[in-house]
Design a protein around this motif. Structure first.
Motif, short mmCIF file in Angstrom:
data_model
loop_
_atom_site.label_atom_id
_atom_site.label_comp_id
_atom_site.label_asym_id
_atom_site.label_seq_id
_atom_site.Cartn_x
_atom_site.Cartn_y
_atom_site.Cartn_z
N ARG A 118 -85.80 -37.98 94.55
CA ARG A 118 -86.97 -38.08 95.41
C ARG A 118 -87.32 -36.75 96.05
O ARG A 118 -88.47 -36.33 96.06
N GLY A 119 -86.32 -36.09 96.63
CA GLY A 119 -86.58 -34.82 97.29
C GLY A 119 -87.05 -33.75 96.32
O GLY A 119 -88.02 -33.04 96.57
N LEU A 120 -86.35 -33.63 95.19
CA LEU A 120 -86.72 -32.62 94.20
C LEU A 120 -88.10 -32.92 93.63
O LEU A 120 -88.91 -32.00 93.41
N MET A 121 -88.39 -34.20 93.40
CA MET A 121 -89.71 -34.56 92.88
C MET A 121 -90.80 -34.19 93.86
O MET A 121 -91.83 -33.61 93.49
N MET A 122 -90.60 -34.50 95.16
CA MET A 122 -91.61 -34.16 96.15
C MET A 122 -91.76 -32.65 96.27
O MET A 122 -92.88 -32.14 96.44
N GLY A 123 -90.66 -31.92 96.16
CA GLY A 123 -90.75 -30.46 96.20
C GLY A 123 -91.51 -29.91 95.02
O GLY A 123 -92.37 -29.03 95.16
N ALA A 124 -91.21 -30.42 93.82
CA ALA A 124 -91.90 -29.95 92.62
C ALA A 124 -93.38 -30.30 92.67
O ALA A 124 -94.24 -29.47 92.34
N TYR A 125 -93.70 -31.52 93.08
CA TYR A 125 -95.09 -31.96 93.15
C TYR A 125 -95.88 -31.13 94.16
O TYR A 125 -96.96 -30.62 93.88
N THR A 126 -95.32 -30.96 95.36
CA THR A 126 -96.03 -30.25 96.41
C THR A 126 -96.12 -28.76 96.11
O THR A 126 -97.00 -28.07 96.63
N SER A 127 -95.26 -28.24 95.23
CA SER A 127 -95.35 -26.83 94.88
C SER A 127 -96.67 -26.50 94.19
O SER A 127 -97.13 -25.35 94.24
N PHE A 128 -97.30 -27.50 93.59
CA PHE A 128 -98.62 -27.26 92.99
C PHE A 128 -99.66 -26.99 94.09
O PHE A 128 -100.58 -26.19 93.89
N LEU A 129 -99.52 -27.66 95.22
CA LEU A 129 -100.37 -27.37 96.37
C LEU A 129 -100.14 -25.94 96.85
O LEU A 129 -101.09 -25.18 97.10
N ASP A 130 -98.87 -25.56 96.97
CA ASP A 130 -98.55 -24.21 97.43
C ASP A 130 -99.06 -23.16 96.46
O ASP A 130 -99.53 -22.09 96.87
N LEU A 131 -98.94 -23.45 95.16
CA LEU A 131 -99.41 -22.50 94.15
C LEU A 131 -100.90 -22.23 94.33
O LEU A 131 -101.35 -21.08 94.31
N THR A 132 -101.66 -23.28 94.54
CA THR A 132 -103.10 -23.12 94.74
C THR A 132 -103.40 -22.32 95.99
O THR A 132 -104.17 -21.35 95.97
#
Length: 386
Positions: free
Chosen positions: A315-329
């Protein structure tokens, strides 16, 4: 939610005034404004996966506490940067370090809080968890924007620096008595598997988040340049955002993430376009409100798809990976939008962001016809044998 609300006040306080401090106080260009605004999100991108893995292996509470300590360090760097205001290059370099440390702290706080919520109530409530954590975060933005504007107008950026140092320490008092969530994960799945699973919903999040980046970095400059009061833009965005999550936060769980994402990215795009064409503050505020209302359910809607596709034990790693797309933008789009502002004017920033958000609708449409197979997204037509 209470911890997220208090901790993210420091982001809300700085949001309307940081561009003014860099552009007007230090006399630097709009590109540097975008660079300073984006540096927080670039640091979040670098630290997001680390934060997710940390929450899985060390516990969600530990991740939140680590983020609060880092945020206090950012406030100290903000204060240090003011001692070099007569040398803008040095001052902004220290400010960039502070923004980067705050980005890392924010990453640990929100990723830990989301993993904490999912552990408490289960993945069947993913949409609600993401919606309500985000509601707390944007409530902080809505409260922080007018307070930050008032503090800045009376006491300057020094007041923002002090608040950024003190508020996370207060939040630690709220976190201390809460019990830890039992950690049962001892080995996270390979990062490549998790990223492959969240690639498509993450891309939708990335494209739609350009609109959010435009508001956070440039709407204050646009309003100030046109002689409009700045803080209502942030408050209208945040209030509409919160209202949508309060009344419609359940939709992604009930109706499906892709369907909800498709509708709400179109609303967000319309809001960005209104800011672009607005001849007066009323229409521009309407655009800010529509942008907040539309963006509100984009994150949890695409997030429901990410949880559906990712391994359940991460769960934590998934949320980190998913939200990293927001950070990338936000890390790369903010400087790019700054270049657009310098060449074509501040209004064109919101035209570019509207076009980007429209592209997210294509991703949502793609997800409507896709399903997970062995951790990847395969179009339904292919799985039928064509």
């Amino acid at each position: 939610m209470g911890m997220v609300l208090i901790a993210f006040l420091v982001v809300g306080l700085a949001m309307p005034v940081l561009p003014l401090h860099v552009h007007e106080g230090l006399g630097l260009s709009t590109f540097v404004v975008g660079l300073v605004a984006g540096s927080q999100f670039a640091a979040s991108l670098v630290s997001r996966v680390w934060a997710g893995r940390h929450a899985d292996l060390r516990g969600a509470k530990h991740a939140v506490v680590a983020g609060l300590v880092a945020s206090t360090g950012a406030g100290i760097l903000y204060t240090l940067s003011l001692h070099f205001a007569s040398a803008p290059a040095i001052s902004v370099a220290i400010l960039l370090l502070g923004r980067a440390l705050l980005g890392a702290g924010e990453s640990f706080i929100i990723t830990g809080a989301q993993a904490w919520g999912l552990a408490l109530v289960g993945s069947q409530h993913t949409g609600k968890v993401l919606a309500w954590m985000g509601t707390a975060m944007y409530a902080a933005f809505a409260l922080g924007a007018p307070v930050g504007t008032t503090l800045y107008s009376h006491y300057g950026f020094a007041a923002i620096a002090v608040a950024t140092t003190v508020v996370p320490l207060v939040t630690l008092l709220l976190a201390a008595p809460l019990p830890r969530v039992v950690t049962t994960v001892h080995n996270s799945p390979p990062l490549s598997n998790v990223f492959a699973a969240v690639l498509l919903p993450g891309t939708g999040l990335a494209l739609s988040s350009v609109g959010f980046g435009a508001v956070t970095a440039f709407v204050s400059l646009l309003f100030a340049a046109r002689g409009w009061t700045v803080w209502p833009a942030f408050t209208s965005f945040a209030v509409a955002f919160i209202a949508a999550r309060v009344f419609f936060g359940h939709l992604a769980d009930r109706r499906g993430g892709a369907k909800v994402a498709l509708v709400f990215v179109l609303i967000e795009a319309a809001g960005q376009a209104l800011i672009w064409i607005a001849p007066g503050s009323v229409l521009a505020l309407t655009g800010a409100a529509l942008s907040g209302f539309g963006y509100s359910l984009v994150y949890p809607a695409f997030g429901v798809e990410a949880v559906r596709l990712a391994p359940p034990q991460s769960r934590g790693l998934m949320m980190g990976a998913y939200t990293s797309f927001l950070d990338l933008t936000l890390g790369f789009a903010s400087p790019a939008l700054g270049l657009i502002a310098g060449v074509a004017g501040l209004g064109c920033v919101f035209l570019a962001s509207a076009l980007s958000v429209m592209c997210a609708a294509l991703v949502a449409a793609r997800l409507l016809g896709a399903r997970p197979i062995f951790g990847s997204v395969v179009p339904a037509a292919c799985s039928a044998g064509r």
